[in-house]
Design a protein around this motif. Structure first.
Motif, PDB file in Angstrom:
ATOM      1  N   ASP A 135       0.830  -1.209   0.000  1.00 59.70           N
ATOM      2  CA  ASP A 135       0.000   0.000   0.000  1.00 59.70           C
ATOM      3  C   ASP A 135       0.865   1.260   0.000  1.00 59.70           C
ATOM      4  O   ASP A 135       0.587   2.214  -0.733  1.00 59.70           O
ATOM      5  CB  ASP A 135      -0.923   0.017   1.231  1.00 59.70           C
ATOM      6  CG  ASP A 135      -2.053  -1.002   1.130  1.00 59.70           C
ATOM      7  OD1 ASP A 135      -2.454  -1.314  -0.009  1.00 59.70           O
ATOM      8  OD2 ASP A 135      -2.521  -1.466   2.175  1.00 59.70           O
ATOM      9  N   ALA A 136       1.902   1.257   0.838  1.00 58.40           N
ATOM     10  CA  ALA A 136       2.771   2.439   0.925  1.00 58.40           C
ATOM     11  C   ALA A 136       3.481   2.699  -0.391  1.00 58.40           C
ATOM     12  O   ALA A 136       3.626   3.856  -0.816  1.00 58.40           O
ATOM     13  CB  ALA A 136       3.793   2.238   2.050  1.00 58.40           C
ATOM     14  N   GLU A 137       3.927   1.636  -1.059  1.00 64.49           N
ATOM     15  CA  GLU A 137       4.617   1.799  -2.336  1.00 64.49           C
ATOM     16  C   GLU A 137       3.697   2.369  -3.401  1.00 64.49           C
ATOM     17  O   GLU A 137       4.079   3.282  -4.145  1.00 64.49           O
ATOM     18  CB  GLU A 137       5.174   0.453  -2.805  1.00 64.49           C
ATOM     19  CG  GLU A 137       6.379  -0.047  -2.037  1.00 64.49           C
ATOM     20  CD  GLU A 137       6.827  -1.408  -2.519  1.00 64.49           C
ATOM     21  OE1 GLU A 137       7.948  -1.501  -3.066  1.00 64.49           O
ATOM     22  OE2 GLU A 137       6.060  -2.380  -2.371  1.00 64.49           O
ATOM     23  N   ILE A 138       2.480   1.844  -3.506  1.00 65.03           N
ATOM     24  CA  ILE A 138       1.568   2.321  -4.548  1.00 65.03           C
ATOM     25  C   ILE A 138       1.148   3.759  -4.277  1.00 65.03           C
ATOM     26  O   ILE A 138       1.020   4.561  -5.201  1.00 65.03           O
ATOM     27  CB  ILE A 138       0.340   1.385  -4.676  1.00 65.03           C
ATOM     28  CG1 ILE A 138      -0.286   1.525  -6.076  1.00 65.03           C
ATOM     29  CG2 ILE A 138      -0.694   1.665  -3.612  1.00 65.03           C
ATOM     30  CD1 ILE A 138       0.524   0.947  -7.186  1.00 65.03           C
ATOM     31  N   GLN A 139       0.967   4.098  -3.001  1.00 63.21           N
ATOM     32  CA  GLN A 139       0.611   5.473  -2.667  1.00 63.21           C
ATOM     33  C   GLN A 139       1.744   6.433  -3.003  1.00 63.21           C
ATOM     34  O   GLN A 139       1.511   7.559  -3.442  1.00 63.21           O
ATOM     35  CB  GLN A 139       0.247   5.576  -1.184  1.00 63.21           C
ATOM     36  CG  GLN A 139      -1.067   4.903  -0.823  1.00 63.21           C
ATOM     37  CD  GLN A 139      -2.234   5.406  -1.660  1.00 63.21           C
ATOM     38  OE1 GLN A 139      -2.403   6.608  -1.853  1.00 63.21           O
ATOM     39  NE2 GLN A 139      -3.047   4.488  -2.160  1.00 63.21           N
ATOM     40  N   ALA A 140       2.987   5.989  -2.819  1.00 64.06           N
ATOM     41  CA  ALA A 140       4.138   6.817  -3.159  1.00 64.06           C
ATOM     42  C   ALA A 140       4.223   7.027  -4.665  1.00 64.06           C
ATOM     43  O   ALA A 140       4.525   8.137  -5.139  1.00 64.06           O
ATOM     44  CB  ALA A 140       5.424   6.184  -2.646  1.00 64.06           C
ATOM     45  N   LEU A 141       3.948   5.990  -5.439  1.00 63.33           N
ATOM     46  CA  LEU A 141       3.994   6.102  -6.895  1.00 63.33           C
ATOM     47  C   LEU A 141       2.889   7.019  -7.415  1.00 63.33           C
ATOM     48  O   LEU A 141       3.102   7.828  -8.327  1.00 63.33           O
ATOM     49  CB  LEU A 141       3.876   4.715  -7.533  1.00 63.33           C
ATOM     50  CG  LEU A 141       5.045   3.760  -7.288  1.00 63.33           C
ATOM     51  CD1 LEU A 141       4.744   2.384  -7.848  1.00 63.33           C
ATOM     52  CD2 LEU A 141       6.328   4.320  -7.901  1.00 63.33           C
ATOM     53  N   ILE A 142       1.706   6.898  -6.837  1.00 61.97           N
ATOM     54  CA  ILE A 142       0.597   7.772  -7.223  1.00 61.97           C
ATOM     55  C   ILE A 142       0.914   9.218  -6.843  1.00 61.97           C
ATOM     56  O   ILE A 142       0.689  10.153  -7.618  1.00 61.97           O
ATOM     57  CB  ILE A 142      -0.712   7.300  -6.571  1.00 61.97           C
ATOM     58  CG1 ILE A 142      -1.161   5.978  -7.192  1.00 61.97           C
ATOM     59  CG2 ILE A 142      -1.812   8.352  -6.718  1.00 61.97           C
ATOM     60  CD1 ILE A 142      -2.335   5.319  -6.491  1.00 61.97           C
ATOM     61  N   ALA A 143       1.456   9.400  -5.634  1.00 63.92           N
ATOM     62  CA  ALA A 143       1.805  10.746  -5.172  1.00 63.92           C
ATOM     63  C   ALA A 143       2.855  11.384  -6.071  1.00 63.92           C
ATOM     64  O   ALA A 143       2.796  12.588  -6.357  1.00 63.92           O
ATOM     65  CB  ALA A 143       2.301  10.690  -3.734  1.00 63.92           C
ATOM     66  N   GLN A 144       3.831  10.600  -6.510  1.00 61.66           N
ATOM     67  CA  GLN A 144       4.861  11.147  -7.393  1.00 61.66           C
ATOM     68  C   GLN A 144       4.262  11.653  -8.699  1.00 61.66           C
ATOM     69  O   GLN A 144       4.661  12.704  -9.220  1.00 61.66           O
ATOM     70  CB  GLN A 144       5.917  10.081  -7.669  1.00 61.66           C
ATOM     71  CG  GLN A 144       6.813   9.801  -6.473  1.00 61.66           C
ATOM     72  CD  GLN A 144       7.915   8.811  -6.797  1.00 61.66           C
ATOM     73  OE1 GLN A 144       8.780   9.084  -7.622  1.00 61.66           O
ATOM     74  NE2 GLN A 144       7.877   7.655  -6.163  1.00 61.66           N
ATOM     75  N   ASN A 145       3.293  10.934  -9.227  1.00 62.10           N
ATOM     76  CA  ASN A 145       2.664  11.377 -10.466  1.00 62.10           C
ATOM     77  C   ASN A 145       1.789  12.603 -10.242  1.00 62.10           C
ATOM     78  O   ASN A 145       1.664  13.467 -11.124  1.00 62.10           O
ATOM     79  CB  ASN A 145       1.868  10.237 -11.092  1.00 62.10           C
ATOM     80  CG  ASN A 145       2.726   9.330 -11.951  1.00 62.10           C
ATOM     81  OD1 ASN A 145       3.028   9.649 -13.097  1.00 62.10           O
ATOM     82  ND2 ASN A 145       3.143   8.205 -11.392  1.00 62.10           N
ATOM     83  N   LYS A 146       1.188  12.721  -9.074  1.00 61.04           N
ATOM     84  CA  LYS A 146       0.408  13.928  -8.772  1.00 61.04           C
ATOM     85  C   LYS A 146       1.325  15.143  -8.631  1.00 61.04           C
ATOM     86  O   LYS A 146       0.978  16.252  -9.050  1.00 61.04           O
ATOM     87  CB  LYS A 146      -0.423  13.714  -7.508  1.00 61.04           C
ATOM     88  CG  LYS A 146      -1.600  12.765  -7.717  1.00 61.04           C
ATOM     89  CD  LYS A 146      -2.469  12.654  -6.469  1.00 61.04           C
ATOM     90  CE  LYS A 146      -3.671  11.749  -6.729  1.00 61.04           C
ATOM     91  NZ  LYS A 146      -4.535  11.618  -5.526  1.00 61.04           N
TER      92      LYS A 146
END
Length: 275
Positions: A141-152
């Protein structure tokens, strides 16, 4: 008798053909190509998809007839002689040096299109990442949230460039849908700030001084963008006559820059930093 035999044979052939086509699937099976249904096989493919917009970002930043040219050719420190025929382009470089801008200039067109393409690439990646069964691929979960946040944050970067170059921008929050009109410069400012402040704490941290982060937008990168936004707040927001109408936020910019130097971790505020 012969006629009956022919009819029987035709009937058998028809049944055989029907059975053949019924048992065949028309769904394509890919062996040498990648498609959405066979691309995601491991955590590596998830990261590859998340970082695809970075390739577009790189092309946007280094493009000669784009953001770089638009920022540089209109300054007093730089001019581009047009002695060679391939540099003339209708005299646009000398026009830019004299601030005689028009909509046919490549730098303006490429910068505007590059911003829109960058925003679309990032939102498209976010949409796909949010729909993934990422845990089955070994992503937390933390990894996917970090990847989504980077794109935002990447969306915030492109809109910050748009604010700097063009003022108000069409503000998209997803791919697809209706074509949007330009928002005001204040709305664009607030949108960039919101994306940065809401996602900065989800980004990875740069932990080793002097080292290089490859393939990551870190907290420090987002903080730098936020400092740039605040540093230019007074100039970015204009009134109907084109005069500065923003609130000076140099103190906020200075605080963030000092926090970066001090290696401070950044946390998302409970509400936007500006009112």
């Amino acid at each position: 008798m012969k006629k009956n035999n022919i009819l029987v044979k035709l009937g058998v052939a028809t049944l055989a053909a029907a059975a053949l086509f019924t048992s065949c699937s028309i769904e394509p099976e890919f062996y040498s190509q990648l498609a959405p249904n066979n691309f995601y096989t491991s955590s590596t493919s998830v990261y590859q998809r998340a970082y695809r917009p970075y390739q577009n970002w790189r092309g946007y930043v280094w493009q000669f007839d784009g953001i770089w040219g638009l920022q540089e050719f209109g300054t007093d420190e730089l001019c581009l002689p047009e002695g060679a025929s391939y540099l003339k382009f209708g005299g646009q470089y000398s026009q830019m040096h004299r601030h005689q801008f028009n909509t046919s200039m490549l730098c303006i067109k490429n910068a505007w299109n590059g911003i829109g393409n960058g925003v679309a690439q990032a939102w498209d990646a976010i949409k796909e990442l949010e729909a993934l069964d990422y845990k089955s691929l070994g992503v937390s979960d933390a990894e996917i949230q970090a990847l989504i946040a980077q794109n935002k944050v990447l969306v915030a970067y492109f809109y910050l460039e748009g604010l700097d170059l063009f003022g108000g921008m069409p503000l998209y929050e997803q791919v697809g849908g209706d074509v949007l009109p330009r928002s005001t410069d204040k709305e664009t400012f607030d949108f960039v700030e919101k994306l940065l402040t809401e996602n900065i704490d989800k980004l990875p941290k740069h932990t080793t001084a002097g080292s290089t982060d490859v393939g990551n937008l870190t907290q420090g990168a987002a903080a730098m963008l936020l400092a740039r936004l605040y540093f230019n707040a007074e100039s970015y927001i204009r009134d109907a006559n084109g005069n500065k109408a923003g609130t000076a936020m140099y103190d906020k910019a200075a605080t963030i820059c000092q926090d970066i130097i001090n290696g401070k971790s950044f946390e998302s505020p409970s509400e936007p930093a500006t009112k």
